[in-house]
Design an enzyme around this catalytic site. Structure first.
Site, mmCIF file in Angstrom:
data_model
loop_
_atom_site.group_PDB
_atom_site.id
_atom_site.type_symbol
_atom_site.label_atom_id
_atom_site.label_comp_id
_atom_site.label_asym_id
_atom_site.label_seq_id
_atom_site.Cartn_x
_atom_site.Cartn_y
_atom_site.Cartn_z
ATOM 1 N N GLN A 1 -5.091 -0.698 -4.848
ATOM 2 C CA GLN A 1 -5.763 -1.782 -5.572
ATOM 3 C C GLN A 1 -6.523 -1.263 -6.793
ATOM 4 O OE1 GLN A 1 -7.791 -4.697 -3.133
ATOM 5 N NE2 GLN A 1 -9.314 -5.051 -4.713
ATOM 6 N N CYS B 1 -3.198 -2.644 6.112
ATOM 7 C CA CYS B 1 -3.402 -1.299 6.662
ATOM 8 C C CYS B 1 -4.819 -1.148 7.220
ATOM 9 C CB CYS B 1 -3.109 -0.222 5.612
ATOM 10 S SG CYS B 1 -4.114 -0.321 4.129
ATOM 11 N N HIS C 1 -6.110 -6.051 2.923
ATOM 12 C CA HIS C 1 -5.159 -4.967 3.170
ATOM 13 C C HIS C 1 -4.775 -4.928 4.648
ATOM 14 C CE1 HIS C 1 -5.842 -2.823 -0.785
ATOM 15 N NE2 HIS C 1 -6.787 -3.756 -0.788
ATOM 16 N N CYS D 1 0.845 -1.192 0.000
ATOM 17 C CA CYS D 1 0.000 0.000 0.000
ATOM 18 C C CYS D 1 0.883 1.245 0.000
ATOM 19 C CB CYS D 1 -0.884 -0.036 1.242
ATOM 20 S SG CYS D 1 -1.614 1.526 1.700
ATOM 21 N N GLU D 2 0.627 2.160 -0.927
ATOM 22 C CA GLU D 2 1.455 3.358 -1.008
ATOM 23 C C GLU D 2 1.160 4.346 0.117
ATOM 24 O OE1 GLU D 2 -0.828 6.309 -4.123
ATOM 25 O OE2 GLU D 2 0.531 4.830 -4.956
ATOM 26 N N HIS D 3 0.061 4.163 0.837
ATOM 27 C CA HIS D 3 -0.277 5.092 1.915
ATOM 28 C C HIS D 3 0.420 4.752 3.233
ATOM 29 C CE1 HIS D 3 -4.118 5.452 -0.618
ATOM 30 N NE2 HIS D 3 -3.307 6.432 -0.935
ATOM 31 N N HIS D 4 0.598 3.453 3.509
ATOM 32 C CA HIS D 4 1.204 3.037 4.777
ATOM 33 C C HIS D 4 2.413 2.126 4.590
ATOM 34 C CE1 HIS D 4 -3.099 3.875 5.702
ATOM 35 N NE2 HIS D 4 -2.548 4.519 6.705
#
Length: 197
Positions: free
Chosen positions: A129, A159, A157, A88-91
């Site tokens: 995703q 996250c 996920h 995940c690019e956010h976390h």
């Protein structure tokens, strides 16, 4: 292009010492003793892992489809249950699941294993995703010019499961629909029925 074991992220390899240094600093900043036995090799292990899990940056996903073939088959082709792992690019937390790809050729086909390689090339990088789903559909459309493409991606996920709302077992499902599948409900229904079998 080979499978995921055949390529690594060359940028990680070129910056190995810097990455190891920063991993060690992160361990210190979260309160760890980087001198203890279990962590002595962790910066090097994390760097080697990054070479593999971010290998998608070292390949053009369009090239993952490799050589395509002239073929008069114009019926539905599906490769389902392609297992993927991404970050995940956010976390920077892992997410994983299955990709199902269906297309109706218009004279060009790709080797079946190439759809799995395309999935690897797209997922082995920082991602969301929704983008994975669209990128696979768009690359299939651009390279093969099929009558239609449909991609369904299922993901779990970490996250969402291990932090934040903490809902383990929840699944995210995304789809991308191109060409015939967009206009023809029967074609969509056939694809969805076959991936559930």
């Amino acid at each position: 292009m080979g499978g995921v074991k055949d390529y690594v992220n060359g940028s990680v390899t070129a910056n190995r010492e810097k990455i190891e240094y920063h991993v060690q600093k992160i361990l210190e900043l979260i309160g760890e003793d980087t001198g203890r036995e279990g962590l002595l090799e962790t910066p090097a292990r994390v760097t080697r892992m990054y070479e593999e899990i971010f290998a998608g940056y070292s390949v053009d996903p369009k090239e993952a489809l490799g050589v395509t073939f002239d073929e008069s088959h114009e019926e539905l082709v599906i490769v389902k249950d392609i297992v993927y792992y991404s970050q995940c690019e956010h976390h920077m937390a892992p997410f994983f699941g299955k990709v199902h790809i269906g297309y109706i050729p218009s004279g060009r086909i790709a080797g079946l294993s190439k759809l799995a390689r395309l999935t690897e090339a797209v997922t082995r990088r920082l991602q969301v995703q929704e983008r994975i789903t669209s990128q696979i559909a768009d690359i299939m459309t651009e390279v093969l010019h099929p009558h239609g493409v449909m991609v369904v991606v299922e993901g779990e996920h970490l996250c969402m499961c291990a932090r934040g709302v903490k809902k383990p077992g929840s699944k995210t499902v995304t789809s991308a629909v191109r060409g015939t599948f967009r206009k023809n409900p029967a074609a969509r229904a056939e694809f969805l029925s076959l991936i559930k079998e």
